[in-house]
Write an enzyme that holds these catalytic residues in place. Sequence first.
Site, PDB file in Angstrom:
ATOM      1  N   SER A 110      -1.477  -8.277   1.008  1.00  0.00           N
ATOM      2  CA  SER A 110      -1.785  -8.035   2.412  1.00  0.00           C
ATOM      3  C   SER A 110      -3.273  -7.784   2.634  1.00  0.00           C
ATOM      4  O   SER A 110      -4.091  -8.674   2.451  1.00  0.00           O
ATOM      5  CB  SER A 110      -0.936  -6.884   2.947  1.00  0.00           C
ATOM      6  OG  SER A 110      -1.024  -6.774   4.339  1.00  0.00           O
ATOM      7  N   ASP A 267       0.467 -10.347   8.731  1.00  0.00           N
ATOM      8  CA  ASP A 267       1.573  -9.519   9.215  1.00  0.00           C
ATOM      9  C   ASP A 267       1.072  -8.408  10.129  1.00  0.00           C
ATOM     10  O   ASP A 267       1.866  -7.782  10.835  1.00  0.00           O
ATOM     11  CB  ASP A 267       2.411  -8.960   8.061  1.00  0.00           C
ATOM     12  CG  ASP A 267       1.661  -8.014   7.142  1.00  0.00           C
ATOM     13  OD1 ASP A 267       0.420  -7.938   7.232  1.00  0.00           O
ATOM     14  OD2 ASP A 267       2.314  -7.368   6.294  1.00  0.00           O
ATOM     15  N   ARG A 268      -0.235  -8.171  10.154  1.00  0.00           N
ATOM     16  CA  ARG A 268      -0.820  -7.165  11.040  1.00  0.00           C
ATOM     17  C   ARG A 268      -1.682  -7.839  12.097  1.00  0.00           C
ATOM     18  O   ARG A 268      -2.254  -8.911  11.880  1.00  0.00           O
ATOM     19  CB  ARG A 268      -1.667  -6.177  10.251  1.00  0.00           C
ATOM     20  CG  ARG A 268      -0.899  -5.402   9.211  1.00  0.00           C
ATOM     21  CD  ARG A 268      -1.798  -4.424   8.486  1.00  0.00           C
ATOM     22  NE  ARG A 268      -1.078  -3.740   7.431  1.00  0.00           N
ATOM     23  CZ  ARG A 268      -1.242  -2.462   7.120  1.00  0.00           C
ATOM     24  NH1 ARG A 268      -2.109  -1.723   7.792  1.00  0.00           N
ATOM     25  NH2 ARG A 268      -0.563  -1.919   6.139  1.00  0.00           N
ATOM     26  N   THR A 334       7.508   6.093   7.310  1.00  0.00           N
ATOM     27  CA  THR A 334       6.515   5.034   7.380  1.00  0.00           C
ATOM     28  C   THR A 334       6.987   3.806   6.618  1.00  0.00           C
ATOM     29  O   THR A 334       7.546   3.904   5.534  1.00  0.00           O
ATOM     30  CB  THR A 334       5.184   5.521   6.786  1.00  0.00           C
ATOM     31  OG1 THR A 334       4.785   6.698   7.471  1.00  0.00           O
ATOM     32  CG2 THR A 334       4.109   4.474   6.944  1.00  0.00           C
ATOM     33  N   GLU A 358       4.352   0.459  13.881  1.00  0.00           N
ATOM     34  CA  GLU A 358       3.720   1.563  13.178  1.00  0.00           C
ATOM     35  C   GLU A 358       2.225   1.514  13.458  1.00  0.00           C
ATOM     36  O   GLU A 358       1.660   0.441  13.704  1.00  0.00           O
ATOM     37  CB  GLU A 358       4.004   1.530  11.683  1.00  0.00           C
ATOM     38  CG  GLU A 358       3.547   0.293  10.955  1.00  0.00           C
ATOM     39  CD  GLU A 358       3.933   0.338   9.477  1.00  0.00           C
ATOM     40  OE1 GLU A 358       4.573   1.315   9.052  1.00  0.00           O
ATOM     41  OE2 GLU A 358       3.593  -0.606   8.757  1.00  0.00           O
TER      42      GLU A 358
END
Length: 537
Positions: A110, A267-268, A334, A358
């Site tokens: 990531s 993904d972010r 989380t 989140e």
Amino acid sequence: MSANTYTFGTAGIRAIMGPLAGQFNAQLVERTTDALCQYLLREISDAPDRGVCVGFDARHHSAEFAAIAAEVINSRGIAVHAFSEPVPTPLLAFSVKHTKACAGIMITASHNPAAYNGYKLYWHNGVQIIPPYDAAVLAELDSPPQQTEGVMHEMPEKPGLLHSLDDALPAAYITYVSDLVATPRPPVSLRIAYSPLHGVGRDLFSRALAATGFDAPFIVPNQAEPDPDFPGLPFPNPEEPGVMDNVIGLGREKEADLALVHDPDADRLAVAIPDTHGHWRSLTGNEVGALLGDYLLGRASRKCQPLVLSTIVSSPMLGEIAAAYGARWEQTLTGFKWLMTRALALVAEGYEFIFAYEEALGYAVSEGVSDKDGISAAIVLLEYAGSLKAQGSSLFQALESLWRKHGVHWSVLRSITLSNRTSTLELYRTLESLKSSPPRDWAGTKILSCRDYQNSIHTRADGTRAPIDMPPSNVVAFDLEGQSRVVLRPSGTEPKLKIYVDVREPLDEHAGMAGTVSSASKRAEEIMRSTLDYLAR
């Protein structure tokens, strides 16, 4: 490698690449995948036919590690659904549900630095693996570690066992994203600045933009191509200071309506916008979460009670927004593995899943991808921005409107890097001390209660206790007067202690919006300084 050497953290296994135990290497991938296969063959009768999806990003050796995983799956007689080129993580997560596979493997670290790689494991529901399944897989690892030989691998080609995902899955994902948009064409044209941070998000995001009618973005030229060294980005994480500077500069130059950034596996999603005076600033994950949550709740079908979720370290503001819509709001530990596991359980009870997020820039705008997805979140946010622009408004004005309704919620995050074992142990001892004998106040703000998630106990200032109905996690949170709080949590993917401060201040009509924001910001920083001083003792 023993079962205790590695753990599936908040987002899988991640480590610096190297040949030693505790590092990320070919032997780790081979043995973890073999353990997965043994577990699947024992627990899922049709696993050989359903198969396992395998994807990888553009990091060093990611293609090799994915090929090793595919070889192992193939050798066990289980079908392999594989991508042959680097893909965003959300596409792999989508593929697990779309193909009805029994598991999925994504080779990615990531937003970690270039020296890292990782192994994200998805279960058949498209959610990252959780207990007890993760422990059962790791329990299969009982042999000593081996040295990496650096042998290159290729995807297996046994007839009937290898299925390519290259063509059908991206097209199916684009159809899925297009269906998320309420209107077939944007009401107005949006000018978008964009950076994929040398990652793999650009091409799929560009296809999604074209399919939903948005204009092609202006792309930061020196960050447009995948590059596993992430030149100019010591931390390819849009949360880090300075990482958004190039895209904000491009947005300012092109007079863009907003700037968007995906982390390297997409993904972010990070967002920056101009305010009413044309001054640009990055939005926090909590601010984007509030905007998306409010927008999606506002357009929910109402066939059944809407459901939104956030984590225990994310701003409580989503809860206030949900209450205004009569929606159910849930909090989890989380990590999207907890968010989406809980979401799917409540959907099975009859709730309508609307949104989960989140604060670390992760958003799920549909259960079609049961993980955070920066691409679909960007498309929904652009639809919202376009509708606002058509009304003569903006995302910044929408955020201020939420603050007027629900109070100014201001969040501050700091991270303490744990450079060695000694510093890690010292901080953990400090956390234990905080749990057993917390201070009476933080920066003059009285502590009302302590939430010890490791021992699942909520202790109030008067000494009364109540259980916390969540799996144990090394997190401690303090509820303060005035709906403020402090949360301390070791990172699940990096050697860091993360400190979260949230404050809420109702709009002061005399001070105005700017004065209230300034006051909330100042109080949050005072509480953060007090927390850091305590930890430095």
